[in-house]
Design a protein around this motif. Structure first.
Motif, PDB file in Angstrom:
ATOM      1  N   ALA A  62       0.831  -1.206   0.000  1.00  0.00           N
ATOM      2  CA  ALA A  62       0.000   0.000   0.000  1.00  0.00           C
ATOM      3  C   ALA A  62       0.866   1.258   0.000  1.00  0.00           C
ATOM      4  O   ALA A  62       0.602   2.201  -0.741  1.00  0.00           O
ATOM      5  CB  ALA A  62      -0.934   0.003   1.206  1.00  0.00           C
ATOM      6  N   ALA A  63       1.893   1.253   0.822  1.00  0.00           N
ATOM      7  CA  ALA A  63       2.762   2.430   0.926  1.00  0.00           C
ATOM      8  C   ALA A  63       3.563   2.669  -0.354  1.00  0.00           C
ATOM      9  O   ALA A  63       3.819   3.820  -0.724  1.00  0.00           O
ATOM     10  CB  ALA A  63       3.709   2.274   2.111  1.00  0.00           C
ATOM     11  N   ARG A  64       3.941   1.594  -1.030  1.00  0.00           N
ATOM     12  CA  ARG A  64       4.800   1.726  -2.211  1.00  0.00           C
ATOM     13  C   ARG A  64       4.040   1.852  -3.524  1.00  0.00           C
ATOM     14  O   ARG A  64       4.569   2.417  -4.479  1.00  0.00           O
ATOM     15  CB  ARG A  64       5.744   0.540  -2.289  1.00  0.00           C
ATOM     16  N   LEU A  65       2.796   1.321  -3.578  1.00  0.00           N
ATOM     17  CA  LEU A  65       2.116   1.299  -4.867  1.00  0.00           C
ATOM     18  C   LEU A  65       0.627   1.644  -4.810  1.00  0.00           C
ATOM     19  O   LEU A  65       0.145   2.400  -5.633  1.00  0.00           O
ATOM     20  CB  LEU A  65       2.273  -0.094  -5.514  1.00  0.00           C
ATOM     21  N   LEU A  66      -0.097   1.082  -3.870  1.00  0.00           N
ATOM     22  CA  LEU A  66      -1.551   1.179  -3.894  1.00  0.00           C
ATOM     23  C   LEU A  66      -2.086   2.550  -3.495  1.00  0.00           C
ATOM     24  O   LEU A  66      -3.164   2.940  -3.931  1.00  0.00           O
ATOM     25  CB  LEU A  66      -2.166   0.101  -2.989  1.00  0.00           C
ATOM     26  N   ALA A  67      -1.358   3.268  -2.666  1.00  0.00           N
ATOM     27  CA  ALA A  67      -1.812   4.581  -2.196  1.00  0.00           C
ATOM     28  C   ALA A  67      -0.753   5.635  -2.502  1.00  0.00           C
ATOM     29  O   ALA A  67       0.441   5.349  -2.497  1.00  0.00           O
ATOM     30  CB  ALA A  67      -2.078   4.544  -0.694  1.00  0.00           C
ATOM     31  N   ASN A  68      -1.225   6.836  -2.762  1.00  0.00           N
ATOM     32  CA  ASN A  68      -0.336   7.977  -2.924  1.00  0.00           C
ATOM     33  C   ASN A  68      -0.232   8.651  -1.552  1.00  0.00           C
ATOM     34  O   ASN A  68      -1.175   9.308  -1.111  1.00  0.00           O
ATOM     35  CB  ASN A  68      -0.911   8.946  -3.956  1.00  0.00           C
ATOM     36  N   PRO A  69       0.904   8.494  -0.866  1.00  0.00           N
ATOM     37  CA  PRO A  69       0.995   8.991   0.515  1.00  0.00           C
ATOM     38  C   PRO A  69       0.854  10.504   0.663  1.00  0.00           C
ATOM     39  O   PRO A  69       0.605  10.985   1.758  1.00  0.00           O
ATOM     40  CB  PRO A  69       2.374   8.509   0.973  1.00  0.00           C
TER      41      PRO A  69
END
Length: 80
Positions: A62-69
């Motif tokens: 999630a942190a690396r791909l699924l979400a834009n932090p």
């Protein structure tokens, strides 16, 4: 194990799609709906020895791909 990742816009980020859906709901008579925030949902089947490891792997994805932090936050649920 199955991990579910829920990605939503941060509260400070304007959500035009959510606003449009809320207005449409009001037009349909759902006046009790005060706000709508849109998001994304992912299901990951993970081969991991424990639910903690599955949650860690899903969090990394999630942190690396699924979400834009910068504009999104996420939460993870894992079925053990």
């Amino acid at each position: 194990m199955r991990a579910r990742v829920f990605v939503t816009l941060k509260p400070s980020v304007f959500d035009p799609q959510g606003t449009t859906v809320a207005e449409a709901l009001h037009t349909l008579g759902y006046n009790a709906v005060k706000d709508v925030r849109q998001g994304k949902y992912f299901e990951l089947d993970i081969d991991a020895p424990s639910s903690e490891e599955a949650k860690r792997l899903a969090g990394d994805a999630a942190a690396r791909l699924l979400a834009n932090p910068v504009i999104e936050s996420y939460r993870i649920e894992v079925d053990s």
